[in-house]
Each structure stands twice: as structure tokens, then as C-alpha cells.
Design an enzyme around this catalytic site. Structure first.
Site, PDB file in Angstrom:
ATOM      1  N   LYS A   1     -13.535   4.975 -34.683  1.00 26.77           N
ATOM      2  CA  LYS A   1     -13.681   5.161 -36.129  1.00 26.77           C
ATOM      3  C   LYS A   1     -12.379   5.703 -36.731  1.00 26.77           C
ATOM      4  CE  LYS A   1     -17.838   3.511 -36.180  1.00 26.77           C
ATOM      5  NZ  LYS A   1     -18.833   3.822 -35.268  1.00 26.77           N
TER       6      LYS A   1
HETATM    7  C1  PLP Z   1     -20.438   3.691 -35.022  1.00 25.52           C
HETATM    8  C2  PLP Z   1     -21.603   3.447 -35.889  1.00 25.52           C
HETATM    9  C3  PLP Z   1     -22.740   4.259 -35.853  1.00 25.52           C
HETATM   10  C4  PLP Z   1     -23.000   5.258 -34.776  1.00 25.52           C
HETATM   11  O1  PLP Z   1     -22.052   6.221 -34.655  1.00 25.52           O
HETATM   12  P1  PLP Z   1     -22.096   7.234 -33.415  1.00 25.52           P
HETATM   13  O2  PLP Z   1     -21.238   8.364 -33.891  1.00 25.52           O
HETATM   14  O3  PLP Z   1     -21.520   6.504 -32.253  1.00 25.52           O
HETATM   15  O4  PLP Z   1     -23.498   7.642 -33.199  1.00 25.52           O
HETATM   16  C5  PLP Z   1     -23.731   4.070 -36.795  1.00 25.52           C
HETATM   17  N1  PLP Z   1     -23.633   3.107 -37.714  1.00 25.52           N
HETATM   18  C6  PLP Z   1     -22.568   2.279 -37.772  1.00 25.52           C
HETATM   19  C7  PLP Z   1     -22.523   1.239 -38.842  1.00 25.52           C
HETATM   20  C8  PLP Z   1     -21.535   2.406 -36.839  1.00 25.52           C
HETATM   21  O5  PLP Z   1     -20.500   1.556 -36.868  1.00 25.52           O
END
Ligand code: PLP
Length: 375
Positions: free
Chosen positions: A181
């Protein structure tokens, strides 16, 4: 040439900050988490942020905070990461999918409205790839039917639409600091709320429902803690916050680079036979989390493999959730029920997009995509 799918921006500043935590007393939730929560709220222009262990945890707690569970329905998009819908399942509620707009890939507000029943409790719009869903219309619908809005903002820290930021019109917004991210602590998440009582309740919910977390207990004369409600073990800890604090300072700088790369991609691919691009909604700033192209479904997988063989990191975001085995078998979903999500899911390829990319690498990706698409 090799172009990884993603490279983080962590460097010397983050190492220093982590060492600072290691030299201190508190590894778990403490003043670094508090500082991150404050700074992140300031960045978003929102009221309160609660740091948690992941965006999945954030989504789960957001639903729990609003007492959503067995017998309830929550409307979301099938074109997202499974975490969005799984968090609903974790509460015992049922995710109800509403198809996306074919041009943007974002949840279609008209289909949200058509999916509302007497059991609907909340809507989880997903700001896919960094583009914000139509929050003004979704807020209007939610108000009319007295529903909560929980934004899945895992892709959208920097974005806005019609002057609205993530977390502004939603009751809550959930963020991810997972490894790929735009700011990351490897794993991590956060949730925003507008109300101080809700923030206090989330503090409890992320730590087993205890009346005080360890850091709070350390600060004052010993008092017995109590377990007031049933909570989870979802707290963010100081090392995560130390990794995130500095990235927050540089967030716009990195966004600008991703915006430049995205524009180069768009210019290069516009008008190319067999490549289509999604549209960013008008009056929007995309957070530019992912850059995707749409290619003919029959060629998609072979293009993926060919790009991989050219040492380019690629991904598919996403094959729609309703077609994944567990959801098919549990709910009897079939192909054809959410045609626009399926269309995008069958044709999408995500290209590398991160600020450490060199322009040489961007040119290489463009050249290779144009080359393999013709084969
Ligand atoms: C990465 C992601 C999540 C989950 O994030 P985590 O921190 O790994 O639990 C949820 N929704 C979307 C759209 C994502 O890309």
C-alpha cells in the site's frame, strides 16, 4: 531490465525511528501509535483515527461498532479484495454485492439502492485503485434508508472527489498499511470516526474490550482493569507506528511521482488497439494506488505471462469475489450476475506503479506492453 511490482519507500529515517522504539520501554501500543493517530487524522482533515493491525481488522471493528451481525446485510462491490466481504462474514452478516459502473469500476450507486432490503444495515463503498466512489450520492441514499457507510479506503489515502476526502462523508473509513500500500508498515491499518465516544469504544474493541490498554495503565497509579465488552486483539503497536510516521510526511511527494507515471502510461496507451483504460470520475483526484489496463479477455493471461517473462511484476486486481470458490459454493453465485465486474475481472492487468520507479523503467513497461499486446 527488471521492474518489480512494488517497492516501498522505507529508508534511513524509518530505521532510526524503529531503533528509537527498540531503545525505549514500550513495543506495543503507546505514544508512537498516539502520535500516528493524531498526525493521520490531521492529514485526512478528519476528527479521530484509531490504529489497528490491518484494514481487515478495521473493517471488522467498524461493523462491530455499529452492532452489525447475524441476520444483517451489508452492501458492497464484488470488484475488490476479499477482505472487504470477508470482514462482513466475520461478523455473521451477509455481504450483498452491487455491480460496478463499467467505465470506472466503482460501485454503482443506483445498484446500491436497488439492493437495499429491510435487513440492510450498512454500505461499504471501495475507493478502487485510488478513485473515490460517488460519496455524495451514497451518503444521500444512506441517509434516506438510515444506513451506515464504512469506506474501504485501502487504496485511497490521498484521493478526493468533489472536494470530499476519504472518511469525510462516511461514518467511518478503513485504511491499510499492508506491504504494497502507498504507506506501509508491512502489516497495519487504521479506522476513522467522527465521534469521540466511538473512538473510545474502538480503543476497547481493538484490545479485548479492556478498560485500559497497557500504556494507559502504566501512566497512572495501579488500577485493576476490567473487561467491559467483547473485543479483539487488533491493536497497532509502536514499531508499526514508527515505520508510518515519517512516510506520512512524504506522502504528497510520492503521490506526485505516481501521478506523473500514471499520466505517462495513459498517454502511451490511449488509442492503442486492444487496450482500454478505466475513467477517473470528473472533479476527482485519484490516489493513484494501482494502474490497470483492460485487454481482451482471451489474451489476458498470456499477456500477463509474457510481461512476467520480460521481468515486469504484474497482478490482477481483481477477479470478482462472487466467482471465488468459497463464495460460489456458499451462496450459489454464478457467472453472469455481475456482468460489469466480471468484464473488468476478465480483462484487467495491473502494471507496476510506485515512486521508486525510474522513468527508464516506466518506458520499458510501456514498450513491453505495446509489444506483447500485438503478438
Ligand atoms: C489491501 C486491501 C484490504 C485489506 O488490507 P489488510 O491491511 O491487508 O487487511 C482491504 N481492502 C482492499 C480494497 C485492499 O486492497
Amino acid at each position: 531490465m527488471r521492474v518489480e511490482f512494488y517497492k516501498h519507500n522505507l529508508g534511513e529515517e524509518e530505521k532510526k525511528k524503529v531503533l528509537e522504539v527498540l531503545d525505549g520501554l514500550f513495543l506495543t501500543t503507546g505514544k508512537y501509535v498516539e502520535e500516528f493517530e493524531k498526525k493521520f487524522a490531521e492529514y485526512l482533515g478528519g476528527e479521530f483515527v484509531v490504529g489497528v493491525s490491518s484494514c481487515t481488522a478495521a473493517l471488522h471493528l467498524a461493523l462491530i461498532l455499529h452492532n452489525i451481525g447475524k441476520g444483517d446485510e451489508v452492501i458492497t462491490t464484488p470488484l475488490t479484495f476479499i477482505a472487504t466481504a470477508n470482514a462482513v462474514l466475520h461478523t455473521g452478516a451477509k455481504p450483498i454485492f452491487a455491480d460496478v459502473e463499467p467505465e470506472t469500476g466503482l460501485i454503482d450507486s443506483e445498484r446500491i439502492e436497488a439492493s437495499i432490503t429491510s435487513r440492510t444495515k450498512a454500505i461499504i463503498p471501495v475507493h478502487l485503485y485510488g478513485m473515490m466512489a460517488d460519496m455524495k450520492r451514497i451518503r444521500t441514499i444512506a441517509d434516506r434508508f438510515k444506513l451506515k457507510i464504512i469506506e474501504d479506503s485501502a487504496h485511497c489515502i490521498e484521493g478526493e472527489r468533489e472536494g470530499i476526502r476519504a472518511g469525510e462523508l462516511g461514518d467511518m473509513a478503513c485504511f491499510s498499511f499492508y506491504a504494497t500500500k502507498s504507506i506501509t508498515s508491512g502489516e497495519g491499518g487504521a479506522v476513522t470516526v467522527h465521534d469521540k465516544n466511538e473512538k473510545d469504544k474502538l480503543y476497547k474493541l481493538r484490545s479485548h474490550g479492556m478498560s485500559k490498554e497497557a500504556y494507559g495503565r502504566y501512566e497512572e497509579r495501579y488500577r485493576h482493569w476490567d473487561m467491559e465488552i467483547l473485543g479483539w486483539k487488533y491493536n497497532m503497536y509502536n514499531i508499526q507506528a514508527a515505520l508510518l510516521l515519517n512516510q506520512l510526511k512524504n506522502i504528497e511527494k510520492h503521490w506526485i511521482k505516481r501521478e506523473e507515471i500514471s499520466q505517462k502510461y495513459e498517454q502511451a496507451f490511449r488509442g492503442i488497439k486492444d487496450i482500454k483504460l478505466l475513467k477517473i470520475p470528473p472533479d476527482s483526484k485519484s490516489a493513484r494506488h494501482l494502474f490497470t489496463i483492460l485487454v481482451p479477455p482471451r489474451k489476458r493471461d498470456s499477456i500477463l505471462w509474457k510481461l512476467q517473462r520480460k521481468n515486469i511484476g504484474v497482478a490482477v486486481n481483481y477477479r470478482p469475489i462472487h466467482l471465488l470458490r468459497y463464495y460460489r459454493e456458499t451462496y450459489g453465485y454464478r457467472r453472469g450476475i455481475f456482468p460489469f465486474s466480471e468484464q473488468i475481472g476478465d480483462s484487467t492487468i495491473t502494471l507496476p506503479l510506485y515512486s521508486k520507479m525510474t522513468y527508464g523503467q516506466v518506458d520499458y513497461v510501456i514498450k513491453m506492453v505495446k509489444q506483447v499486446i500485438k503478438e
